[in-house]
Design an enzyme around this catalytic site. Structure first.
Site, short mmCIF file in Angstrom:
data_model
loop_
_atom_site.label_atom_id
_atom_site.label_comp_id
_atom_site.label_asym_id
_atom_site.label_seq_id
_atom_site.Cartn_x
_atom_site.Cartn_y
_atom_site.Cartn_z
N GLY A 16 8.00 5.02 22.37
CA GLY A 16 8.27 6.04 23.39
C GLY A 16 8.88 5.34 24.59
O GLY A 16 8.90 5.87 25.70
N ASP A 41 12.25 3.98 20.49
CA ASP A 41 12.28 5.43 20.70
C ASP A 41 13.09 6.08 19.59
O ASP A 41 13.72 5.39 18.78
CB ASP A 41 12.88 5.76 22.08
CG ASP A 41 12.29 7.03 22.67
OD1 ASP A 41 11.52 6.96 23.64
OD2 ASP A 41 12.61 8.13 22.14
N VAL A 126 -1.35 5.99 25.37
CA VAL A 126 -1.15 6.60 26.69
C VAL A 126 -0.89 8.11 26.56
O VAL A 126 -1.18 8.89 27.45
CB VAL A 126 0.03 5.91 27.43
CG1 VAL A 126 0.32 6.57 28.77
CG2 VAL A 126 -0.27 4.42 27.64
N THR A 127 -0.38 8.50 25.39
CA THR A 127 0.02 9.90 25.17
C THR A 127 -1.16 10.88 25.35
O THR A 127 -2.27 10.60 24.90
CB THR A 127 0.57 10.03 23.73
OG1 THR A 127 1.58 9.04 23.54
CG2 THR A 127 1.15 11.41 23.48
N HIS A 183 -10.05 12.18 30.00
CA HIS A 183 -8.93 12.28 30.93
C HIS A 183 -8.53 13.75 31.03
O HIS A 183 -7.60 14.20 30.39
CB HIS A 183 -7.77 11.42 30.39
CG HIS A 183 -6.59 11.39 31.31
ND1 HIS A 183 -6.68 11.05 32.63
CD2 HIS A 183 -5.28 11.65 31.08
CE1 HIS A 183 -5.48 11.10 33.17
NE2 HIS A 183 -4.61 11.46 32.26
O1 TXD Z 1 -3.11 8.92 32.05
C1 TXD Z 1 -2.43 9.04 31.07
N1 TXD Z 1 -2.88 8.66 29.89
C2 TXD Z 1 -1.06 9.60 31.15
C3 TXD Z 1 -0.48 10.19 29.97
C4 TXD Z 1 -0.30 9.50 32.34
C5 TXD Z 1 1.01 9.89 32.35
C6 TXD Z 1 1.70 10.41 31.18
N2 TXD Z 1 0.82 10.71 30.11
C7 TXD Z 1 1.40 11.12 28.83
O2 TXD Z 1 2.24 10.08 28.31
C8 TXD Z 1 2.31 12.33 28.88
O3 TXD Z 1 1.57 13.53 28.92
C9 TXD Z 1 3.07 12.16 27.60
O4 TXD Z 1 2.27 12.60 26.51
C10 TXD Z 1 3.26 10.65 27.48
C11 TXD Z 1 4.62 10.14 27.92
O5 TXD Z 1 4.95 10.61 29.19
P1 TXD Z 1 6.44 10.43 29.78
O6 TXD Z 1 6.45 11.01 31.13
O7 TXD Z 1 6.88 9.02 29.57
O8 TXD Z 1 7.25 11.38 28.78
P2 TXD Z 1 8.78 11.27 28.37
O9 TXD Z 1 9.61 10.74 29.50
O10 TXD Z 1 9.14 12.59 27.78
O11 TXD Z 1 8.79 10.15 27.23
C12 TXD Z 1 8.29 10.34 25.97
C13 TXD Z 1 9.19 9.59 25.02
C14 TXD Z 1 10.63 10.15 24.95
O12 TXD Z 1 11.55 9.13 25.24
C15 TXD Z 1 10.75 10.63 23.50
O13 TXD Z 1 12.06 10.47 22.95
C16 TXD Z 1 9.75 9.71 22.81
O14 TXD Z 1 8.65 9.65 23.69
N3 TXD Z 1 9.33 10.17 21.50
C17 TXD Z 1 9.16 9.34 20.47
N4 TXD Z 1 9.27 7.99 20.38
C18 TXD Z 1 9.02 7.44 19.18
N5 TXD Z 1 8.66 8.14 18.09
C19 TXD Z 1 8.53 9.49 18.14
N6 TXD Z 1 8.16 10.20 17.04
C20 TXD Z 1 8.78 10.15 19.37
N7 TXD Z 1 8.75 11.44 19.77
C21 TXD Z 1 9.09 11.45 21.07
#
Ligand code: TXD
Length: 320
Positions: A16, A41, A126-127, A183
């Site tokens: 990600g 990604d 983190v997700t 969380h």
């Molecule tokens: O406290 C905490 N744990 C958190 C959690 C604090 C902040 C953000 N939090 C969660 O992290 C948020 O609710 C999301 O579930 C994730 C990622 O947040 P972000 O703001 O970085 O989201 P983005 O910018 O949308 O990035 C997610 C990336 C994006 O580039 C997608 O193309 C990629 O994930 N993605 C993937 N990568 C690899 N493999 C797969 N299958 C995939 N699907 C989406």
């Protein structure tokens, strides 16, 4: 001279990694000279482009880490730490639990693929919804519990720390805050264990003020989503994850709240929830059991119950 620059001792892969948290985390890890970084990604070109952009800042930022981007898990092989930030971020009005369906599949696939190439890695999830996703990642990889953890407690504690600092006009570094639990809205900030240079905040603020700060901490993520409208927080989440990565790679034995798999601690079983953990090279080296008041213990159990329900919901959904 070799055309390939010298590589670092450590390697951290971020699944990600082209997203906001992932790319910011990659930047922090590199700029602190902690490890080589692999950003993985799904979007073709994007992780490579971000990695090249970060590489082009190396001379200015004066660090020596290699940053690469890929869509192929084979390029993450041999990672010391794998961080999963892949998934959807929360949109305004969307609860963390709304994310469960999409993110469960993404995280399970990411964890399996990454650990297949880095069987000795420590996994940080983190997700969101965080505690549920960390559970699914452990289940999917069958890693021992010391090697799978979720990032949330550091961030929730950092937010509580910030609000205490802003209220009292004291520098954040002098404040140690402690937030346990899931969380989500049911997280459990602990005022008696939150101190200013050892002085519990309960000595310096009245109950109403503390309650107000606790409420803001619980709503910390949502407050930023409401303001930004286009996504969620990522600077403090990246800093929080980086702190965990550093504690592991540098074997710091730091006491950090993290989502850990409980096997009887705090009277809880078979659930991931935020508790104080000693983090070092082995991952979670131990879990500290704090003495809690009855109300705090009840709140922790209520939070765990809600996580447990979401885990069951996610598992049922994955079977469908
Ligand atoms: O406290 C905490 N744990 C958190 C959690 C604090 C902040 C953000 N939090 C969660 O992290 C948020 O609710 C999301 O579930 C994730 C990622 O947040 P972000 O703001 O970085 O989201 P983005 O910018 O949308 O990035 C997610 C990336 C994006 O580039 C997608 O193309 C990629 O994930 N993605 C993937 N990568 C690899 N493999 C797969 N299958 C995939 N699907 C989406």
């Amino acid at each position: 001279f070799s055309p390939t620059p010298a590589s670092h001792l450590h390697r951290v892969s971020i699944v990600g990694g082209a997203g906001k948290v992932g790319s910011t985390l990659g930047q922090r890890i590199a700029e602190k000279n902690l490890a080589d970084v692999v950003l993985l990604d799904v979007v073709d070109g994007l992780p490579k482009g971000i990695a090249l952009d970060l590489m082009e800042a190396r001379g200015i930022e004066a660090h020596n880490c290699l940053i690469s981007g890929t869509t192929d898990y084979a390029d993450t092989a041999g990672s010391d730490v794998v961080v999963i930030t892949a998934g959807l971020a929360r949109k305004p009005g969307m609860s963390r639990d709304d994310l469960i369906k999409t993110n469960a599949r993404i995280v399970v696939e990411a964890a399996k693929n990454a650990i297949a190439y880095s069987p000795d890695a420590i996994l940080i999830v983190v997700t969101n919804p965080l505690d549920v996703m960390t559970y699914l990642a452990k289940q999917a990889t069958d890693l021992p519990r010391d090697r799978v953890m979720g990032m949330a407690g550091v961030l929730d504690s950092a937010r509580f720390q910030t609000f205490i600092a802003m209220e009292l006009g004291i520098c954040s570094v002098d404040i140690q805050a402690m937030v346990l639990g899931g969380h989500g809205d049911l997280m459990v900030p602990l005022p008696a264990y939150s101190t200013i240079r050892g002085i519990p905040i309960t000595e310096l603020m009245d109950t109403a003020t503390i309650e107000r700060l606790i409420h803001r901490t619980r709503q910390g993520g949502a407050e930023i989503v409401e303001l930004m409208q286009t996504g969620g927080a990522y600077f403090a989440p990246a800093s929080s994850t980086c702190l965990m990565v550093e504690a592991i790679l540098h074997n710091q034995s730091r006491l950090i709240p993290a989502a850990a798999y409980l096997q009887g601690e705090y009277g809880l079983q078979d659930v991931f929830i935020g508790v104080p953990c000693r983090l070092g090279r082995g991952g979670i080296e131990s879990i500290l059991e704090l003495r809690l008041s009855e109300a705090e213990r009840d709140a922790l159990h209520t939070s765990a119950k809600s996580v447990r329900e979401s885990i069951e919901q996610a598992i049922a959904m994955l079977k469908r």
